[in-house]
Design an enzyme around this catalytic site. Structure first.
Site, mmCIF file in Angstrom:
data_model
loop_
_atom_site.group_PDB
_atom_site.id
_atom_site.type_symbol
_atom_site.label_atom_id
_atom_site.label_comp_id
_atom_site.label_asym_id
_atom_site.label_seq_id
_atom_site.Cartn_x
_atom_site.Cartn_y
_atom_site.Cartn_z
ATOM 1 N N HIS A 1 0.828 -1.216 0.000
ATOM 2 C CA HIS A 1 0.000 0.000 0.000
ATOM 3 C C HIS A 1 0.858 1.260 0.000
ATOM 4 O O HIS A 1 2.080 1.205 0.143
ATOM 5 C CB HIS A 1 -0.926 -0.009 1.237
ATOM 6 C CG HIS A 1 -0.214 -0.114 2.546
ATOM 7 N ND1 HIS A 1 0.437 -1.267 2.976
ATOM 8 C CD2 HIS A 1 -0.024 0.779 3.529
ATOM 9 C CE1 HIS A 1 0.978 -1.062 4.160
ATOM 10 N NE2 HIS A 1 0.727 0.161 4.514
ATOM 11 N N ARG B 1 -4.387 15.721 5.268
ATOM 12 C CA ARG B 1 -4.943 14.397 5.549
ATOM 13 C C ARG B 1 -4.241 13.822 6.760
ATOM 14 O O ARG B 1 -3.041 14.071 6.953
ATOM 15 C CB ARG B 1 -4.800 13.454 4.354
ATOM 16 C CG ARG B 1 -5.328 12.053 4.627
ATOM 17 C CD ARG B 1 -5.290 11.150 3.408
ATOM 18 N NE ARG B 1 -5.727 9.815 3.806
ATOM 19 C CZ ARG B 1 -4.898 8.826 4.139
ATOM 20 N NH1 ARG B 1 -3.576 9.051 4.120
ATOM 21 N NH2 ARG B 1 -5.343 7.654 4.506
HETATM 22 O O1 AKG Z 1 -1.842 7.152 5.932
HETATM 23 C C1 AKG Z 1 -2.148 6.094 5.374
HETATM 24 O O2 AKG Z 1 -3.277 5.902 4.895
HETATM 25 C C2 AKG Z 1 -1.112 4.958 5.265
HETATM 26 C C3 AKG Z 1 -0.021 5.063 6.307
HETATM 27 C C4 AKG Z 1 0.871 3.843 6.311
HETATM 28 O O3 AKG Z 1 0.828 2.992 5.424
HETATM 29 C C5 AKG Z 1 1.855 3.674 7.382
HETATM 30 O O4 AKG Z 1 1.975 4.585 8.240
HETATM 31 O O5 AKG Z 1 2.509 2.580 7.381
HETATM 32 FE FE FE2 Z 2 1.854 1.151 6.039
#
Ligand code: AKG
Ligand code: FE2
Ligand SMILES: C=C1C[C@]23C[C@H]1CC[C@H]2[C@]1(C)CCC[C@@](C)(C(=O)O)[C@H]1[C@@H]3C(=O)O
Length: 364
Positions: free
Chosen positions: A278, A288
């Site tokens: 992701h 955000r």
């Molecule tokens: O902020 C997000 O939606 C993803 C954050 C993320 O993947 C992380 O902090 O490992």
């Molecule tokens: Fe993450």
């Protein structure tokens, strides 16, 4: 004052984003559509066996594919999640000097960063972060880190995050039982017991608006190296999961938490469940925020899949024995978490053990 630290209050007003925040083309390919995720209603789970089995089946399909699902009715005290998000805005709204008092020094987990400019020289994330180690056995550990670094009147920041981490930790234990059921383990509490003495890492992400959101990223493409991640995102879209051969948006849903499989749980499942690949994109207009709870096994517990996952004749071990302590050290002493962390870590472990044998042989 750390003068190499990214200062987003200045950066976000400059006409151009510095090139060190630009990512390779392959990492910023635009997403295509929304990812449809199973929504697990936890109020029925464990109270109603039919509900439980339905939930387990949906979780299994998702975790064998892209490693992501949603949970609702998680039972958090009313307003806790909203308060935690607002508290993260309070922290990131502090002056740069105050935030730098909580600065995260490379090699340590807890503390504040901006653009990770201390650790990386390119492909910097367009975010400020506050990361806090959560240790079950030590009450107020989250609170005490912040009160030790910030002035006393900021005490409520640590108190809110401590309460939020306790709630997230309770949810992790329920999810571990759901995952045990979904894998058809003879003992459905296997994973719950495996993580009983586990800890966690709590992360607040703050993504300022960005003038070139097609070239920068809030967080680059990666798999979390930890076990199971629970993510609370605010109402601004940004989380994307790689599924079906493309980047897809995980649309914010009020009251829902995103759950994703990390590398350590993928290894514990012997590769049957997939670590979620992701990233977080940014936008021109809005800030955000996300609050992320990364569950980790007890540091010295050896990651070995449940015996029944190794019973089939072709069920060979996919990953070596390792501990979270070793993997965390690997991610904090030079290796930058990405999509192949576990493979590179496994090779590194093998080379380390070869070195140990050589040293051992020479010393005999
Ligand atoms: O902020 C997000 O939606 C993803 C954050 C993320 O993947 C992380 O902090 O490992
Ligand atoms: Fe993450
Ligand atoms: C063990 C960890 C490394 C990271 C913090 C925890 C769990 C998630 C990891 C991270 C957030 C994944 C994305 C990249 C990373 C460098 C970051 O953006 O902060 C990762 C964290 C880290 O290496 O400090």
């Amino acid at each position: 004052m750390n003068n190499t630290d990214a200062n987003f209050s200045l950066l976000q007003r400059q006409p151009n984003v510095p090139a060190k925040f630009f990512w390779p083309e392959k990492d910023v390919i635009p997403s295509e559509g929304d990812l449809e995720l199973p929504i697990i209603n936890l109020s029925g789970f464990l109270n109603d066996e039919t509900e439980t089995q339905l939930a387990a089946k949906a979780v299994r399909e998702a975790c064998m594919d892209h490693g992501t699902f949603l949970v609702i009715n998680h039972g958090f005290k009313s307003g806790l999640a909203e308060n935690a998000l607002e508290t993260s805005s309070l922290f990131f709204g502090l002056s740069k000097d105050e935030k730098l008092k909580a600065y995260r020094t490379p090699g340590n987990i807890s503390g504040y960063t901006a653009g990770h400019s201390q650790r990386f020289s390119s492909n910097l994330p367009w975010n400020e972060t506050l990361t806090l180690a959560f240790k079950k056995g030590t009450p107020k550990v989250v609170e005490e880190f912040l009160t030790s670094r910030l002035r006393d009147e900021r005490q409520e920041i640590g108190q809110v995050f401590q309460e939020f981490c306790e709630a997230m930790n309770g949810l992790i234990m329920e999810l571990m039982e759901l995952l045990g059921i979904s894998m058809g383990l003879r003992d459905r509490t296997y994973f719950r017991r495996f993580f009983e003495e586990g800890n966690a890492i709590f992360r607040c992400n703050y993504y300022p608006p960005c003038k070139q959101p097609d070239k920068a990223l809030g967080v680059g493409p990666h798999n979390d190296p930890t076990a199971i991640t629970i993510l609370l995102q605010d109402d601004v879209v940004g989380l994307e999961v790689f599924a079906g051969g493309k980047w897809q948006t995980v649309r914010p849903r009020p009251g829902a938490l995103v759950v994703n499989v990390g590398d350590t749980f993928m290894a514990l499942s012997n590769g049957i469940y997939k670590s979620c690949f992701h990233r977080a994109v940014v936008n021109k207009e809005k800030v955000r925020r996300s609050l992320v709870f990364f569950s980790c096994p007890k540091e010295d517990k050896v990651i070995v899949p449940p015996p029944e996952l190794l019973e089939g004749k072709e069920a060979s071990r996919r990953y070596p024995d390792f501990t979270w302590h070793q993997l965390q050290r690997f991610t904090q002493s030079g290796y930058r978490v990405d999509s192949t962390t576990l493979q590179n870590f496994s090779s590194w472990l093998a080379s380390e053990s070869v070195k140990d044998q050589v040293v051992h042989k020479e010393s005999t």
